[in-house]
Motif scaffolding. Structure first.
Motif, PDB file in Angstrom:
ATOM      1  N   ASN A 573       0.867  -1.190   0.000  1.00 23.27           N
ATOM      2  CA  ASN A 573       0.000   0.000   0.000  1.00 23.27           C
ATOM      3  C   ASN A 573       0.897   1.231   0.000  1.00 23.27           C
ATOM      4  O   ASN A 573       2.121   1.130   0.020  1.00 23.27           O
ATOM      5  N   SER A 574       0.275   2.396   0.019  1.00 26.31           N
ATOM      6  CA  SER A 574       1.040   3.638  -0.071  1.00 26.31           C
ATOM      7  C   SER A 574       1.951   3.847   1.136  1.00 26.31           C
ATOM      8  O   SER A 574       2.956   4.540   1.051  1.00 26.31           O
ATOM      9  N   LYS A 575       1.579   3.236   2.281  1.00 26.78           N
ATOM     10  CA  LYS A 575       2.414   3.403   3.470  1.00 26.78           C
ATOM     11  C   LYS A 575       3.819   2.857   3.253  1.00 26.78           C
ATOM     12  O   LYS A 575       4.806   3.409   3.748  1.00 26.78           O
ATOM     13  N   PHE A 610       7.656  16.104  -4.519  1.00 30.43           N
ATOM     14  CA  PHE A 610       8.083  14.820  -5.075  1.00 30.43           C
ATOM     15  C   PHE A 610       8.142  14.950  -6.590  1.00 30.43           C
ATOM     16  O   PHE A 610       7.291  15.606  -7.197  1.00 30.43           O
ATOM     17  N   VAL A 611       9.121  14.298  -7.187  1.00 35.75           N
ATOM     18  CA  VAL A 611       9.238  14.276  -8.644  1.00 35.75           C
ATOM     19  C   VAL A 611       8.956  12.847  -9.115  1.00 35.75           C
ATOM     20  O   VAL A 611       9.640  11.898  -8.706  1.00 35.75           O
ATOM     21  N   VAL A 612       7.954  12.705  -9.959  1.00 37.45           N
ATOM     22  CA  VAL A 612       7.549  11.392 -10.465  1.00 37.45           C
ATOM     23  C   VAL A 612       7.894  11.317 -11.952  1.00 37.45           C
ATOM     24  O   VAL A 612       7.466  12.168 -12.744  1.00 37.45           O
ATOM     25  N   VAL A 621       5.935  17.079 -11.141  1.00 39.58           N
ATOM     26  CA  VAL A 621       6.189  17.459  -9.748  1.00 39.58           C
ATOM     27  C   VAL A 621       4.860  17.490  -9.015  1.00 39.58           C
ATOM     28  O   VAL A 621       3.881  18.088  -9.484  1.00 39.58           O
ATOM     29  N   VAL A 622       4.827  16.815  -7.832  1.00 42.80           N
ATOM     30  CA  VAL A 622       3.633  16.874  -6.978  1.00 42.80           C
ATOM     31  C   VAL A 622       4.057  17.368  -5.599  1.00 42.80           C
ATOM     32  O   VAL A 622       5.164  17.107  -5.142  1.00 42.80           O
ATOM     33  N   SER A 623       3.165  18.074  -4.929  1.00 45.09           N
ATOM     34  CA  SER A 623       3.581  18.800  -3.733  1.00 45.09           C
ATOM     35  C   SER A 623       3.275  18.090  -2.430  1.00 45.09           C
ATOM     36  O   SER A 623       3.791  18.469  -1.382  1.00 45.09           O
ATOM     37  N   SER A 624       2.417  17.049  -2.437  1.00 47.97           N
ATOM     38  CA  SER A 624       2.054  16.415  -1.175  1.00 47.97           C
ATOM     39  C   SER A 624       2.026  14.900  -1.329  1.00 47.97           C
ATOM     40  O   SER A 624       1.966  14.371  -2.434  1.00 47.97           O
ATOM     41  N   GLN A 625       1.993  14.229  -0.177  1.00 51.75           N
ATOM     42  CA  GLN A 625       1.918  12.767  -0.187  1.00 51.75           C
ATOM     43  C   GLN A 625       0.621  12.297  -0.823  1.00 51.75           C
ATOM     44  O   GLN A 625       0.604  11.333  -1.599  1.00 51.75           O
ATOM     45  N   ASN A 626      -0.476  12.984  -0.512  1.00 48.38           N
ATOM     46  CA  ASN A 626      -1.760  12.591  -1.094  1.00 48.38           C
ATOM     47  C   ASN A 626      -1.748  12.726  -2.612  1.00 48.38           C
ATOM     48  O   ASN A 626      -2.255  11.871  -3.342  1.00 48.38           O
ATOM     49  N   SER A 627      -1.168  13.839  -3.100  1.00 51.00           N
ATOM     50  CA  SER A 627      -1.073  14.038  -4.556  1.00 51.00           C
ATOM     51  C   SER A 627      -0.194  12.965  -5.184  1.00 51.00           C
ATOM     52  O   SER A 627      -0.484  12.464  -6.278  1.00 51.00           O
ATOM     53  N   ILE A 629       0.266   9.886  -4.076  1.00 56.00           N
ATOM     54  CA  ILE A 629      -0.457   8.604  -4.073  1.00 56.00           C
ATOM     55  C   ILE A 629      -1.507   8.582  -5.177  1.00 56.00           C
ATOM     56  O   ILE A 629      -1.663   7.585  -5.892  1.00 56.00           O
ATOM     57  N   GLN A 630      -2.218   9.679  -5.351  1.00 57.74           N
ATOM     58  CA  GLN A 630      -3.220   9.739  -6.416  1.00 57.74           C
ATOM     59  C   GLN A 630      -2.582   9.631  -7.796  1.00 57.74           C
ATOM     60  O   GLN A 630      -3.102   8.980  -8.694  1.00 57.74           O
ATOM     61  N   LYS A 631      -1.450  10.299  -7.930  1.00 56.11           N
ATOM     62  CA  LYS A 631      -0.726  10.261  -9.200  1.00 56.11           C
ATOM     63  C   LYS A 631      -0.298   8.823  -9.532  1.00 56.11           C
ATOM     64  O   LYS A 631      -0.461   8.360 -10.671  1.00 56.11           O
ATOM     65  N   LEU A 632       0.223   8.132  -8.551  1.00 54.69           N
ATOM     66  CA  LEU A 632       0.686   6.761  -8.780  1.00 54.69           C
ATOM     67  C   LEU A 632      -0.471   5.821  -9.090  1.00 54.69           C
ATOM     68  O   LEU A 632      -0.348   4.910  -9.920  1.00 54.69           O
ATOM     69  N   LYS A 633      -1.611   6.042  -8.437  1.00 54.60           N
ATOM     70  CA  LYS A 633      -2.774   5.200  -8.717  1.00 54.60           C
ATOM     71  C   LYS A 633      -3.160   5.267 -10.184  1.00 54.60           C
ATOM     72  O   LYS A 633      -3.590   4.285 -10.790  1.00 54.60           O
ATOM     73  N   GLY A 634      -3.010   6.428 -10.755  1.00 52.39           N
ATOM     74  CA  GLY A 634      -3.354   6.590 -12.155  1.00 52.39           C
ATOM     75  C   GLY A 634      -2.358   5.944 -13.095  1.00 52.39           C
ATOM     76  O   GLY A 634      -2.684   5.656 -14.245  1.00 52.39           O
ATOM     77  N   GLN A 635      -1.137   5.728 -12.615  1.00 49.63           N
ATOM     78  CA  GLN A 635      -0.097   5.182 -13.485  1.00 49.63           C
ATOM     79  C   GLN A 635       0.114   3.676 -13.309  1.00 49.63           C
ATOM     80  O   GLN A 635       0.601   3.025 -14.228  1.00 49.63           O
TER      81      GLN A 635
END
Length: 795
Positions: A573-575, A610-612, A621-627, A629-635
């Motif tokens: 999981n994201s943790k 974070f840089v993905v 570039v995403v600015s928060s942990q939540n962003s 996690i959402q970004k990774l879910k889409g990929q």
């Protein structure tokens, strides 16, 4: 519980040389009036002896066991199974020297374990002429010690030792004996047998009769008489410096007036004595006036070096790393009235050379398109020389066995054997160069090697042509096929065989081969079917992407491998991702079972964001942990398993640098390093696959240019890496049969190696259509698996 039938002799034989021969000589004597339970062949390990003892019943009057002690503690394990009341220690030498502490003292201590764990008031027999046997720990032994010897005074001492026409003659006291084998060392073996039997109340006449009936075990100074009055000595069971020297003694004695040729393979398990042991053998050859020295295997080259240092002519020393080339030159060297000794460690499979000389210098095989029916043709002389006790010969061609009736043709030349080209309605014998050997009334023709390949390579077979550059070292019928051309009901294969005369491929129908090299995703049912018909001689199954998480879990348990593994977690999981990013500034998220960079995501943590970056080079570039996690879910693909892995942040001029080393098995079934390449990614790319790559460099060149190693340091580094990867492959092989692999890894700025994954289905043939730099490795990696395949065939 220890197996210990009372009131019968329980005889154990160990020592550095002569164990099997002594067992067989003593067994031949005891058989004169007793039924004896003994182990067979070289089956002398504790579990093998335990299995032999399962056959015991009260009709046996003695138990006679050869006990192999090539590893520390073996004697204790043997004696836990059965407690001997008679023990023979033939000699203390350098067999298994490297396994037993690299000293004669430690070897003697290991053999002394038998004295410690045998019956405390039993009988111990030792060699009074062997200085090293004085190191045996006999002080606390309360039983009887019996000595044998020739030079020194002994309880059973031989005199008037002489070579006779068909064996050795000698006396013990006033009693004359004959043993039908050659060598003074065999007199020592006979003395042990005589002494033991005499202690067991056998009469001298019974002992004499038993020795005369002794049958020489195979591969132990067996004499074969060839045409033109030449002699072949087969002593290929195993080798160490002492046993090689005794065989040379026999060659020198029986070779008087003949051209003396020695063919020696490497001696294994010598440890620190390896260099000196091989050099000493070379020097001993000079002392015994041999005419030609042929050596085979890496270590054996030192035999020639030792001989040349003692003045032996360089032009009469030949060294080979390939047995086919060795055999070719042997044919030239063997003349009328030659005597040829062949010996080497069992791993070197020198019996193949014996077989080659016997068959190829005695017989010529012809394939005749005009010979119709299930017949094999030869003249009376050839038939009688084969020693076949049947009018039929079974031809083995791959998995096909064809019964052929012998037709005597008075016009046929001596030694010529003619086979029909057409074996049945569908299978004929293609016109290529074969090897062959006789075993009783079985004629083996081959090797037959199959390559199961992808349809695109079957449809365009020229893409496979580089695999056949070493065909002359393999010979036989090598064909390619695809899964759909394997006809399971008929047990035939429609394929394309390599024709060395045209350097191209031709269609044919073939039986199942002696060995299969798998290059496709073979289903378990197909694999099971093939294995049922050709045994374990199918390798690189399963042919699939390594499961990165399973691989990590397997290797992390190995203390000498685990330091080279990047920190890795299962992406549950994201943790787990956030946890990894606390410890490392950047990580990779990788699909567990894909290759080629597919689906890989790189995540880098900065102070505020974070840089993905994905495998296509898209960077966000995403600015928060939540962003994040959402970004990774889409990929990330739903349902696919992923791992998170520490990034090893080495870059060269802004580019990621990955390495791939090729480790493959050779004709000796050893893992060897065959190639190294360095993949330099495009600047900014997170992967270095073919689409995202700036260049490919030869591995050694990269070590000197990128890491500034000297030539010597680069060579040493490659040796270090290949040794590590062979350990990895040995672990993987506990689950599957591998023979061909590529290992991906990274070297960091401190020159530490980090293992990423093992690839069995790596890009190989396709490299021929890529850059010149990527093609450089092909001549080294493409032919080698076929050499290993041949080693599995028995040819």
């Amino acid at each position: 519980m220890r197996f210990n039938p009372s009131d019968i002799p329980k005889i154990a034989i160990t020592g550095s040389v002569g164990k099997t021969t002594t067992r067989e000589m003593l067994g031949s004597i005891l058989d004169v009036k007793w039924k004896v339970l003994k182990n067979s062949e070289n089956k002398n390990l504790p579990l093998q002896n335990k299995a032999a003892l399962n056959n015991y019943n009260s009709s046996y009057k003695a138990i006679l066991l050869e006990m192999g002690m090539g590893q520390p503690g073996a004697a204790k394990r043997h004696c836990k199974i059965i407690e001997p009341n008679i023990a023979i220690i033939t000699k203390i030498g350098r067999a298994h020297y490297g396994n037993l502490g690299n000293s004669i003292e430690s070897t003697a201590k290991n053999k002394s374990e038998l004295i410690k764990y045998m019956h405390p008031t039993g009988t111990l027999l030792i060699n009074a002429d062997d200085e090293n046997s004085r190191l045996l720990e006999t002080d606390k032994f309360k039983g009887e010690i019996v000595t044998i010897g020739i030079a020194n005074k002994a309880d059973y001492q031989a005199s008037e030792v002489e070579f006779l026409e068909d064996g050795m003659g000698f006396k013990v006291g006033e009693n004359s004996f004959f043993v039908p084998t050659f060598g003074v060392h065999n007199v020592y073996n006979a003395l042990f047998a005589i002494a033991t039997a005499h202690r067991l109340k056998f009469s001298m006449d019974e002992i004499r009769k038993g020795l005369e009936n002794y049958q020489v075990p195979t591969k132990r100074l067996n004499f074969h008489f060839l045409k033109e009055n030449s002699i072949l000595i087969d002593d290929t069971v195993n080798a160490n410096p002492e046993s090689v020297k005794t065989a040379i003694d026999v060659l020198a004695e029986k070779g008087k007036g003949r051209k003396k040729i020695v063919v020696l393979g490497s001696m294994k398990e010598l440890g620190d004595y390896e260099t000196r042991g091989h050099m000493e053998v070379g020097q001993y050859l000079v002392q015994n006036n041999v005419d030609f020295i042929f050596t085979y295997g890496k270590e054996a080259e030192l035999i020639g070096v030792g001989a040349i240092e003692k003045g032996f002519p360089k032009d009469r020393v030949r060294h080979f790393d390939n047995k086919t080339k060795l055999h070719k030159e042997l044919c030239v060297a063997i003349e009328k009235e030659s005597i040829i000794l062949v010996k080497g460690s069992s791993k070197m499979r020198m019996y193949q050379t014996i077989r080659y000389i016997k068959d190829y210098l005695q017989y010529t095989l012809c394939i005749d398109d005009n010979l119709r029916g299930p017949y094999i043709k030869m003249n009376t002389y050839t038939f009688e020389s084969l020693g076949v006790e049947s009018k039929y010969i079974n031809l083995h061609f791959g998995a096909l066995v064809k019964k052929l009736e012998v037709h005597i043709d008075p016009k046929a030349e001596n030694g010529t054997i003619t086979l029909p080209k057409q074996l049945n309605e569908t299978i004929s014998i293609p016109d290529v160069t074969y090897e062959y050997h006789m075993e009783g009334n079985h004629l083996h023709l081959g090797p037959l090697i199959g390559i199961i390949t992808l349809p695109r390579y079957f449809d365009n077979p020229r893409q496979q042509i580089l695999r056949f550059t070493n065909y002359d070292n393999i010979k036989g019928l090598i064909f390619i096929c695809k899964l759909t051309t394997i006809k399971r009901k008929r047990q035939t294969i429609d394929g394309l065989y390599y024709n060395p005369k045209t350097n191209d491929f031709e269609q044919g129908v073939f039986p199942y081969p002696n060995a299969f090299y798998n290059r496709v995703g073979l289903k378990k049912a197909s694999y099971t079917h093939l294995k049922e018909h050709i045994g374990a001689a199918i390798f690189n199954y399963p042919y699939e992407n390594t499961d990165k998480w399973s691989f990590h879990k397997m290797m992390i348990k190995k203390h000498d491998i685990s330091p080279h593994l990047p920190h890795t977690m299962n992406y549950s999981n994201s943790k787990s991702l956030i946890e990894m990013l606390r410890d490392f500034p950047s990580v990779y998220i990788k699909p567990s079972t894909t290759a080629g960079g597919y689906g890989i995501i790189h995540v880098e943590k900065n102070e505020k964001h974070f840089v993905v970056t994905d495998s296509a080079g898209n960077r966000q570039v995403v600015s928060s942990q939540n962003s994040l996690i959402q970004k990774l879910k889409g990929q990330m693909d739903k349902g696919r398993k992923y791992i998170i892995q520490q990034d090893i942040p080495f870059r060269f001029e802004g580019s990621k640098v990955d390495f791939r080393m090729y480790i493959q098995k050779n004709e000796l079934k050893d893992w060897i390093y065959t190639g190294l390449e360095t993949k330099v990614a495009n600047e900014g790319s997170i992967i270095s696959n073919s689409k995202n790559r700036k260049t490919v460099l030869p591995g050694k060149e990269a070590l000197t240019q990128i890491f500034c190693l000297s030539e010597e340091e680069a060579t040493k580094k490659i040796e270090e890496i290949s040794a590590l990867f062979i350990k990895v492959l040995n672990v993987l092989e506990r689950k599957s049969h591998i023979g061909d692999s590529a290992i991906d890894f990274i070297i960091d700025e401190n020159h530490k190696v980090w293992i990423l994954e093992v690839q069995l289905n790596y890009a190989a043939e396709i490299k021929a259509f890529r850059s010149e730099t990527e093609q450089k490795v092909l001549p080294y990696i493409l032919p080698t698996p076929l050499e290993y395949a041949k080693s599995l065939t028995g040819f």
